[in-house]
Design a protein around this motif. Structure first.
Motif, PDB file in Angstrom:
ATOM      1  N   ASP A  32      50.885  34.194  65.974  1.00 23.72           N
ATOM      2  CA  ASP A  32      49.892  34.747  65.271  1.00 23.72           C
ATOM      3  C   ASP A  32      50.721  36.217  65.075  1.00 23.72           C
ATOM      4  OD1 ASP A  32      48.326  32.725  66.383  1.00 23.72           O
ATOM      5  OD2 ASP A  32      48.014  33.480  67.879  1.00 23.72           O
ATOM      6  N   THR A  50      50.296  44.403  58.313  1.00 20.85           N
ATOM      7  CA  THR A  50      50.520  43.732  59.329  1.00 20.85           C
ATOM      8  C   THR A  50      52.144  43.279  60.823  1.00 20.85           C
ATOM      9  OG1 THR A  50      51.432  41.785  57.554  1.00 20.85           O
ATOM     10  CG2 THR A  50      48.954  42.759  58.356  1.00 20.85           C
ATOM     11  N   ASN A  52      53.943  40.403  63.156  1.00 21.81           N
ATOM     12  CA  ASN A  52      54.498  38.861  63.979  1.00 21.81           C
ATOM     13  C   ASN A  52      54.993  39.546  64.903  1.00 21.81           C
ATOM     14  OD1 ASN A  52      56.878  39.466  63.389  1.00 21.81           O
ATOM     15  ND2 ASN A  52      56.699  37.548  62.559  1.00 21.81           N
ATOM     16  N   ASN A  96      42.901  43.828  63.663  1.00 25.27           N
ATOM     17  CA  ASN A  96      42.665  42.834  63.395  1.00 25.27           C
ATOM     18  C   ASN A  96      43.703  41.582  63.896  1.00 25.27           C
ATOM     19  OD1 ASN A  96      43.462  40.257  61.396  1.00 25.27           O
ATOM     20  ND2 ASN A  96      41.382  40.456  61.805  1.00 25.27           N
ATOM     21  N   GLN A  98      44.795  37.367  63.846  1.00 20.83           N
ATOM     22  CA  GLN A  98      44.302  36.249  63.392  1.00 20.83           C
ATOM     23  C   GLN A  98      44.864  35.105  64.271  1.00 20.83           C
ATOM     24  OE1 GLN A  98      45.854  35.642  58.670  1.00 20.83           O
ATOM     25  NE2 GLN A  98      45.780  37.766  58.951  1.00 20.83           N
ATOM     26  N   GLY A 100      45.631  31.193  64.855  1.00 14.63           N
ATOM     27  CA  GLY A 100      45.942  30.331  64.394  1.00 14.63           C
ATOM     28  C   GLY A 100      45.154  28.741  65.172  1.00 14.63           C
ATOM     29  N   THR A 105      41.537  26.347  59.761  1.00 13.67           N
ATOM     30  CA  THR A 105      41.618  27.717  58.995  1.00 13.67           C
ATOM     31  C   THR A 105      41.750  28.490  60.515  1.00 13.67           C
ATOM     32  OG1 THR A 105      39.898  27.388  56.828  1.00 13.67           O
ATOM     33  CG2 THR A 105      40.393  29.857  57.860  1.00 13.67           C
ATOM     34  N   PRO A 106      42.739  29.497  60.593  1.00 13.63           N
ATOM     35  CA  PRO A 106      42.929  30.896  61.423  1.00 13.63           C
ATOM     36  C   PRO A 106      41.886  31.014  61.561  1.00 13.63           C
ATOM     37  CG  PRO A 106      44.686  30.779  60.331  1.00 13.63           C
ATOM     38  CD  PRO A 106      43.657  30.154  59.334  1.00 13.63           C
ATOM     39  N   SER A 108      39.858  34.745  62.936  1.00 15.57           N
ATOM     40  CA  SER A 108      39.605  36.086  62.948  1.00 15.57           C
ATOM     41  C   SER A 108      39.098  36.824  63.372  1.00 15.57           C
ATOM     42  CB  SER A 108      39.870  37.171  61.416  1.00 15.57           C
ATOM     43  OG  SER A 108      40.153  38.297  60.999  1.00 15.57           O
ATOM     44  N   TYR A 109      39.969  37.745  64.251  1.00 15.84           N
ATOM     45  CA  TYR A 109      39.017  38.690  64.986  1.00 15.84           C
ATOM     46  C   TYR A 109      39.066  40.175  64.868  1.00 15.84           C
ATOM     47  CZ  TYR A 109      38.395  34.919  68.309  1.00 15.84           C
ATOM     48  OH  TYR A 109      38.057  33.645  68.202  1.00 15.84           O
ATOM     49  N   TRP A 110      38.070  40.977  65.338  1.00 18.82           N
ATOM     50  CA  TRP A 110      37.590  42.080  64.131  1.00 18.82           C
ATOM     51  C   TRP A 110      37.702  43.913  65.646  1.00 18.82           C
ATOM     52  CZ3 TRP A 110      40.242  43.479  59.107  1.00 18.82           C
ATOM     53  CH2 TRP A 110      39.997  42.082  58.299  1.00 18.82           C
TER      54      TRP A 110
END
Length: 120
Positions: A32, A50, A52, A96, A98, A100, A105-106, A108-110
């Protein structure tokens, strides 16, 4: 459901530094992607960087070379070391993640955002 909590924002003079932190409420999988985005007044939210779970990073052009994103998988946290700050870096910075989902569609959390103001 993932909750993200940012911290570390504040007021800094041009050329100064800040370190932002973001901690997730649960373990985030290596696959993620986590990252930092920002939104300046009157502008759209934009990518900052970003990362990983393996440490591979992606930076927008403006902060590249000045900002460094990092990730601690054991703490479910990411960080943004911001150096040589410029007034144009002023924005609300959002964490953020993402998540999966197979064949979907993944998600998305904020986070709630943390204000960074660069001003003399």
């Amino acid at each position: 459901q993932v909750q993200l909590v940012e911290s570390g924002g504040g007021l800094v003079q041009p050329g100064g530094s800040l370190r932002l932190s973001c901690v997730a409420s649960r373990n985030i999988a290596i696959i993620d992607i986590m990252g930092w985005y920002r939104q300046a007044p009157g502008k759209q939210r934009e990518l900052v960087a970003t990362i990983n779970g393996l440490g591979d990073t992606n930076y927008a052009d403006s902060p590249k070379g000045r900002f460094t994103i990092s990730r601690d998988n054991t703490k479910s946290a990411i960080y943004l070391q911001m150096n040589s700050l410029k007034p144009e870096d002023t924005a609300v910075y959002y964490c953020n993640v993402q998540i999966g989902r197979r064949n979907l569609t993944p998600l998305s959390y904020w986070g709630q955002g943390t204000q960074v103001t660069v001003s003399s």
